[in-house]
Scaffold this motif. Structure first.
Motif, short mmCIF file in Angstrom:
data_model
loop_
_atom_site.label_atom_id
_atom_site.label_comp_id
_atom_site.label_asym_id
_atom_site.label_seq_id
_atom_site.Cartn_x
_atom_site.Cartn_y
_atom_site.Cartn_z
N UNK A 1 -0.69 -10.60 -18.18
CA UNK A 1 0.81 -10.19 -17.67
C UNK A 1 0.92 -9.88 -16.14
N UNK A 2 1.89 -10.23 -15.53
CA UNK A 2 1.66 -9.89 -14.13
C UNK A 2 3.08 -9.05 -13.41
N UNK A 3 2.83 -8.42 -12.49
CA UNK A 3 3.79 -7.83 -11.60
C UNK A 3 3.70 -8.21 -10.20
N UNK A 4 4.65 -8.37 -9.35
CA UNK A 4 4.45 -8.61 -7.86
C UNK A 4 5.25 -7.55 -7.25
N UNK A 5 4.66 -7.02 -6.31
CA UNK A 5 5.35 -5.93 -5.35
C UNK A 5 5.62 -6.57 -3.93
N UNK A 6 6.78 -6.49 -3.51
CA UNK A 6 7.00 -6.83 -2.04
C UNK A 6 7.65 -5.68 -1.32
N UNK A 7 7.03 -5.32 -0.10
CA UNK A 7 7.16 -4.10 0.59
C UNK A 7 8.45 -4.28 1.41
N UNK A 8 8.54 -3.44 2.08
CA UNK A 8 10.01 -3.44 3.05
C UNK A 8 9.81 -4.09 4.28
N UNK A 9 10.78 -4.28 4.99
CA UNK A 9 10.71 -5.17 6.41
C UNK A 9 9.63 -4.41 7.41
N UNK A 10 9.31 -3.08 7.52
CA UNK A 10 8.28 -2.36 8.27
C UNK A 10 6.87 -2.69 7.59
N UNK A 11 6.94 -3.19 6.26
CA UNK A 11 5.63 -3.15 5.75
C UNK A 11 5.00 -1.90 4.94
N UNK A 12 3.85 -1.93 4.37
CA UNK A 12 3.56 -0.77 3.77
C UNK A 12 2.82 0.14 4.82
N UNK A 13 2.77 1.41 4.58
CA UNK A 13 2.28 2.54 5.60
C UNK A 13 0.85 2.26 5.37
N UNK A 14 -0.21 2.35 6.18
CA UNK A 14 -1.73 2.71 6.29
C UNK A 14 -1.86 3.21 4.77
N UNK A 15 -1.40 4.41 4.55
CA UNK A 15 -1.64 5.35 3.38
C UNK A 15 -1.33 4.67 2.16
N UNK A 16 -0.12 3.98 2.19
CA UNK A 16 0.49 3.10 0.92
C UNK A 16 -0.49 2.11 0.61
N UNK A 17 -1.24 1.37 1.63
CA UNK A 17 -2.08 0.36 1.53
C UNK A 17 -3.16 0.80 0.81
N UNK A 18 -3.79 1.86 1.40
CA UNK A 18 -5.14 2.56 0.67
C UNK A 18 -4.80 2.88 -0.88
N UNK A 19 -3.81 3.52 -0.98
CA UNK A 19 -3.38 4.02 -2.46
C UNK A 19 -3.16 2.72 -3.27
N UNK A 20 -2.62 1.72 -2.81
CA UNK A 20 -2.43 0.40 -3.56
C UNK A 20 -3.88 -0.12 -3.87
N UNK A 21 -4.54 -0.37 -2.87
CA UNK A 21 -5.97 -0.97 -3.01
C UNK A 21 -6.91 -0.04 -3.61
N UNK A 22 -6.71 1.28 -3.94
CA UNK A 22 -7.58 2.00 -4.69
C UNK A 22 -7.13 1.83 -6.30
#
Lengths: 255, 255
Positions: A190-211
């Motif tokens: 089972x899959x989900x896809x997340x697309x960020x906003x025009x400005x992209x994810x913040x560095x903190x959000x990218x870290x959170x996601x990748x953790x």
């Protein structure tokens, strides 16, 4: 292999569909069919409601100002609902309409806005979201309407994410690696896809996601894509690599 | 791995770019930078011309009503031009603008309208095509402008198609097969993509296409896609399977 009737108008209705039922047209549908399409009594259209498959229905005029549909024959069975979930940072009006329509066309089974740090839009018109989903389904011969959920914050989404599902996100800073190979290796099931906003994810959000171990970061190539382009591109690669563009016996993200 | 400056305005100019050159801004650029972005003398922007890479340039005001750019440092080298060719049946205005922008974002190196039997648009505004290509390049950090060609009829395109290049087309009636496997097997080497009109190709056109041995028909899954969606989806699958989304040493459609 699509084998649809491309010619007849295809309309979404709320009512149950069964042979001989009488389904009242909305004023907008009546105007479209009678005044724009110039149809009249005994002409036929296709109807779907997201539950009962697709029906060929005959137009009836019970009174001068009214239009009704009488379902006659079922032309397609209701398919299994799509299990592909689509999470997206809402964009401004026209681009959001477009993105929602495209996600439905590409086979998303659930649509949920996600609020991120760089999200510029925080009020989402749920009726408009649903209307865009219906419009795309009507135009593209899709019989299963996606489940439209209310907006959720990114951290809440990650904290409540169901076990066993993978969340693909498009990381502009992901090292160049084949997204197809990554999906084949890490995104079966089972899959989900997340697309960020025009400005992209913040560095903190990218870290959170990748953790999180259920998150699969993929690259969408060497160019910067706008968010609505990234949505279609990522859905295409997912459907082609592990989704319902594969021959039927090889779908991977169906339960 | 994109590593661009996302913040500075990025502008296309016709002039040559070299250190210390004086490049005059167009009135539209001057209005945008001075009145919309509220920049002034000594602020910097990024410039590209499709030939000389990307330059950081300093704003100069040689006179009250004039704005000039002085390129200072080259921020990126000019990349190899994309060899991916994109042929498309023109759509009506807004959707055509959108489709052209998306094709550039997705890395098309050549744009050429193709007139087919069901094409509803036969007059193409070449300046508008080019303006859309430039806008997409400015917004998405693309330094190589695509070659914009004049419209051609489908039969003429096929008759003059260069040896050695494969033409991928999205056939709604293609049997369900994995487009990725098909591309891996049959579309290595120089590639072109053909996207049909909203009404699809005629039976005769499909027959004509399928009779040529350089044509590779692929399926874009079980749903009917609108033409502009099909364009992004097909370009995504091509770039991911055999194109420049692969790690650099594995690109296949570069010469």
């Amino acid at each position: 292999m699509p084998d649809h009737d491309f010619k007849s108008p295809r309309l979404f209705v709320e009512a149950d569909l069964a042979e001989g039922a009488a389904v009242e047209a909305t004023p907008a549908q009546a105007n479209y069919l009678l005044n724009v399409m110039r149809l009249g009594e005994a002409d036929t259209v296709l109807l779907f409601n997201g539950r009962d498959g697709e029906w060929r229905a005959v137009l009836k005029r019970p009174a001068k100002k009214r239009l009704a549909f009488r379902p006659a024959t079922r032309t397609r069975e209701q398919p299994e609902p799509s299990d592909l979930q689509y999470f997206f940072a809402p964009l401004k009006h026209a681009r959001l309409d477009y993105m929602v329509q495209k996600a439905v066309e590409m086979g998303a089974g659930l649509l949920q806005p996600v609020l991120t740090q760089h999200t510029q839009v925080t009020r989402i018109n749920d009726d408009r979201l649903r209307a865009n989903a219906i419009e795309a389904a009507e135009q593209c011969g899709i019989l299963g309407l996606p489940d439209c959920r209310e907006a959720i914050r990114l951290d809440a989404l990650l904290d409540s994410f169901p076990a066993g599902r993978r969340l693909v996100f498009c990381d502009e800073r992901e090292d160049a690696a084949s997204p197809i190979e990554l999906l084949h290796r890490e995104a079966r099931g089972p899959l989900a896809l997340l697309i960020g906003p025009e400005g992209g994810f913040s560095a903190k959000e990218r870290e959170l996601l990748r953790s999180r171990d259920f998150v699969v970061p993929i690259s969408l190539g060497p160019r910067i894509l706008r968010a609505d382009t990234a949505a279609v591109a990522a859905l295409a690669v997912i459907q082609a690599a592990v989704g319902d563009w594969l021959p039927h016996d090889r779908w991977q993200h169906k339960d």
